[in-house]
Design a protein around this motif. Structure first.
Motif, PDB file in Angstrom:
ATOM      1  N   SER A   1       0.863  -1.265   0.107  1.00  0.00           N
ATOM      2  CA  SER A   1      -0.069   0.078   0.091  1.00  0.00           C
ATOM      3  C   SER A   1       0.814   1.205  -0.169  1.00  0.00           C
ATOM      4  CB  SER A   1      -1.097  -0.083   1.253  1.00  0.00           C
ATOM      5  OG  SER A   1      -0.174   0.173   2.487  1.00  0.00           O
ATOM      6  N   THR A   2       0.273   2.394  -0.253  1.00  0.00           N
ATOM      7  CA  THR A   2       1.167   3.585  -0.139  1.00  0.00           C
ATOM      8  C   THR A   2       1.897   3.728   1.215  1.00  0.00           C
ATOM      9  OG1 THR A   2      -0.614   4.906  -1.522  1.00  0.00           O
ATOM     10  CG2 THR A   2       0.954   6.270  -0.322  1.00  0.00           C
ATOM     11  N   GLU A   3       1.060   3.422   2.238  1.00  0.00           N
ATOM     12  CA  GLU A   3       1.840   3.518   3.596  1.00  0.00           C
ATOM     13  C   GLU A   3       2.915   2.520   3.778  1.00  0.00           C
ATOM     14  OE1 GLU A   3      -1.465   3.358   3.182  1.00  0.00           O
ATOM     15  OE2 GLU A   3      -2.363   5.329   3.881  1.00  0.00           O
TER      16      GLU A   3
ATOM     17  N   ARG B   1       6.942   3.042   4.627  1.00  0.00           N
ATOM     18  CA  ARG B   1       7.690   2.641   5.592  1.00  0.00           C
ATOM     19  C   ARG B   1       8.912   1.699   4.973  1.00  0.00           C
ATOM     20  NH1 ARG B   1       2.339   1.634   7.487  1.00  0.00           N
ATOM     21  NH2 ARG B   1       2.474  -0.563   6.698  1.00  0.00           N
TER      22      ARG B   1
ATOM     23  N   PRO C   1       4.905  12.056   5.201  1.00  0.00           N
ATOM     24  CA  PRO C   1       3.396  11.330   5.368  1.00  0.00           C
ATOM     25  C   PRO C   1       3.397  10.712   4.068  1.00  0.00           C
ATOM     26  CG  PRO C   1       3.406  13.541   6.082  1.00  0.00           C
ATOM     27  CD  PRO C   1       4.624  13.420   5.403  1.00  0.00           C
ATOM     28  N   SER C   2       2.634   9.477   4.130  1.00  0.00           N
ATOM     29  CA  SER C   2       2.359   8.583   2.929  1.00  0.00           C
ATOM     30  C   SER C   2       1.399   9.352   1.863  1.00  0.00           C
ATOM     31  CB  SER C   2       1.529   7.349   3.461  1.00  0.00           C
ATOM     32  OG  SER C   2       0.386   7.655   3.950  1.00  0.00           O
TER      33      SER C   2
END
Length: 663
Positions: free
Chosen positions: A355-357, A361, A374-375
């Motif tokens: 995912s984008t997050e 990470r 931030p994502s």
């Protein structure tokens, strides 16, 4: 032949009916003398036959008085009407038929006198049911009485048959109308041919497709009109074998009509069989599918071309050194070229599974100053919201532990209707550039500090030596040598300053200490301070009254003016004037330095403010300099928010102008 009398039955009003003579084989008293014995036997036999016909006739036989009273009936009448013979003899013919369905008896007798009368009527049975009859009437005289002989035939079955025939004819007509409607409103071209392959029926579509009128086709042989040996063999095979023929997208070229080109048809050719099972004719159905075939061929060509272009694009994307990632509207990875995999240190499959997050990470994405990103601020995520991202600088730590600096651009992908359908992101590894910038900064610091310190010492000692020589009154070769040392040190210091300022401006580290300055007095003071350095006697300043002040860094503005004035003096003939002219623009104060030199060649004008650029004339004359003077001047003007430009004409001189914002 003797006559038997019926007793007169009473009528409803008490009136008695006159008995009617009936056929009887028994002679009566008082009758005429009997015929001879042989003839009597013959008469008796005839009477017997008549009685048999009377009793066993299938048709109804009625004798009717002129007033309608029934005089005599046979057994067929009793069976037909449901009454006994005796009951029928008490009724009138009007009791048995539906009113107004036949002429009155008196009228019938009048009409039947000559040749008889035949008509249809509707009679009623005892149970009330009606049935149609055909009546044959003729007048007869029996026992001196005028009677009407009617032979009545039940024609119910005939009427039913006629009604069924009419129904079938109407149904046939309806079906024919429906068939004709279907034939005329179908896209198929239909033709009916007989065994000899002559046209029996064609619809309008077939005639139109053949470019003939329908009447021109009917009765003509198909292949006499449209010769084609291959198709004729197909028709004859279907006719002779009784097996249908079907073909899909069969190509055909019209003879004598080359402009139509190759056409394509769906064929159905079926035999029409007679009652004996033999083939009586053929039904041909043709559907022109040329547009569909051509459309499919076009689609195939486009698909092949699209595949070819896609392969070219794939090769191009894979060949570029920059990383490229294409996302779908749901953040799914549609394409990731090898360069992107190499730069990020992950495979397309692994990147697409996150995912984008998760992507933020996994790479520990940070901004250039080390702040975690931030994502939602990832360039690809912003592009998927419709933003265009240019030059976003981030740092990442790849799965292999390498720390990399990245420069990313991203933008949305929209369809023809403007709907957001995805995004594309470009990633470039600028780690080597960042490392070079750090190295350059180190070199600049070394140049600025380590070179300037000894240069300052040399310049200071040369200036001290110059003052001592002046005190000693020496003006010979020693003084010229000292002046050469001082001039060389000043020139080297200017070059060092140009290099440092250029590097600072390009890296965004050049800072300005802007003040509110009045350009007229500032230029006058500058010219006084530059006396002995510049040929200020050749410089003339012009400034209109009431000129507003500008916002500028005094030291940087001095560099701008000195660079432009020194160039004007250097590249113009000795003794020619140089003018500094101030003018008011729309929100700007414009400063122009005008010389009367040889001018600049047109091909050099677009490059005058480029780094390290020197004109052909300067190279030929071996003029001093690195080609950074005008480049630094442009950088400094633009750092103030202004603009610089040049106008020149060979043989007439040049004008360098720059604008500064009004304070």
């Amino acid at each position: 032949m003797a006559r038997r009398q019926h007793s007169a039955p009473a009528t409803a009003g008490g009136e008695t009916r006159t008995p009617v003579a009936t056929l009887d084989a028994t002679p009566q008293a008082g009758a005429m003398a009997p015929p001879p014995a042989g003839e009597a036997e013959q008469v008796q036999e005839t009477l017997q036959r008549c009685r048999l016909i009377w009793d066993y006739a299938l048709d109804i036989i009625l004798f009717v008085h002129p007033d309608g009273r029934i005089a005599e009936v046979n057994q067929a009448a009793a069976r037909a009407y449901g009454y006994s013979r005796e009951e029928l003899l008490t009724k009138t013919i009007y009791d048995l038929r539906v009113a107004e369905t036949a002429p009155r008896v008196s009228v019938q007798m009048a009409q039947a006198e000559a040749e008889g009368l035949v008509f249809e009527s509707l009679h009623r049975r005892r149970d009330g049911r009606t049935f149609p009859v055909e009546v044959s009437s003729r007048g007869a005289t029996v026992g001196g009485q005028a009677l009407l002989l009617s032979i009545v035939r039940d024609i119910s079955e005939r009427k039913q048959a006629e009604a069924e025939r009419e129904r079938l004819l109407a149904e046939l007509q309806r079906r024919a109308t429906e068939l004709d409607t279907v034939l005329e409103n179908t896209d198929a071209q239909l033709a009916l041919l007989d065994r000899d392959l002559n046209f029996v029926l064609v619809n309008s579509a077939y005639a139109s497709g053949c470019r003939h009128r329908r009447e021109e086709l009917i009765g003509r042989n198909h292949f006499a009109l449209f010769p084609n040996a291959e198709n004729q063999a197909i028709f004859e095979r279907v006719r002779d074998s009784g097996e249908p023929y079907r073909a899909v997208e069969k190509p055909f070229e019209f003879a004598g009509q080359p402009e139509r080109g190759v056409t394509y048809w769906n064929w159905i050719l079926v035999p029409i069989k007679g009652t004996a099972g033999d083939v009586a004719g053929l039904l041909l159905s043709l559907v022109d599918v040329t547009p569909q075939v051509q459309a499919r061929q076009q689609v195939q060509r486009l698909a092949e071309e699209s595949q070819h272009r896609a392969a070219e694009l794939e090769a191009a994307l894979n060949a570029i050194s920059g990383g490229l990632i294409i996302y779908g509207s749901g953040e799914e990875v549609l394409h990731m070229n090898p360069a992107a995999e190499r730069i990020l240190g992950v495979t397309a499959a692994a990147w697409g599974a996150l995912s984008t997050e998760g992507r933020v990470r996994s790479l520990q994405v940070e901004t250039a100053d080390g702040t975690p990103l931030p994502s939602a601020q990832l360039p690809s995520a912003r592009a998927l919201r419709g933003e265009v991202v240019i030059g976003a600088r981030v740092t990442v730590r790849r799965p292999d532990g390498a720390h990399r600096h990245l420069l990313s651009n991203a933008g949305p992908i929209r369809d023809d209707a403007g709907r957001l359908v995805g995004a594309v992101a470009n990633v470039n590894d600028i780690t080597p550039i960042i490392e070079l910038q750090h190295l350059r900064d180190d070199i600049l610091r070394a140049v600025s500090h380590d070179l300037r310190n000894p240069l300052a010492a040399v310049l200071g000692q040369a200036q001290l030596l110059e003052r001592r020589l002046q005190k000693a009154g020496l003006s010979g070769p020693e003084k010229h040598s000292v002046e050469a040392i001082i001039t060389g040190c000043q020139r080297m210091n200017t070059m060092i300053q140009d290099l440092v300022d250029a590097a600072r401006q390009e890296s965004g580290q050049l800072s300005l200490a802007q003040q509110v300055l009045d350009l007229g007095p500032f230029i006058s003071d500058l010219l006084q301070r530059q006396t002995g350095v510049l040929e200020t006697a050749r410089i003339h300043a012009e400034a209109p009254a009431g000129l507003p002040p500008v916002s500028a860094d005094p030291s940087r503005l001095e560099r701008i003016l000195v660079n432009l004035l020194s160039n004007a003096l250097k590249y113009s003939d000795p003794g020619t004037p140089v003018t500094v002219r101030l003018a008011l623009g729309d929100g700007w104060v414009i400063t122009s330095i005008i010389d009367r030199g040889r001018g600049i060649a047109p091909e050099d004008l677009p490059h005058m403010f480029e780094r390290y650029y020197r004109t052909a004339a300067a190279r030929e004359q071996r003029r001093e300099g690195l080609g950074l003077g005008l480049y630094i001047t442009r950088m400094l003007v633009e750092a103030h928010g202004g603009h610089i430009w040049v106008q020149s004409e060979l043989g007439k001189g040049s004008t360098f102008s720059f604008s500064l914002p009004i304070a």
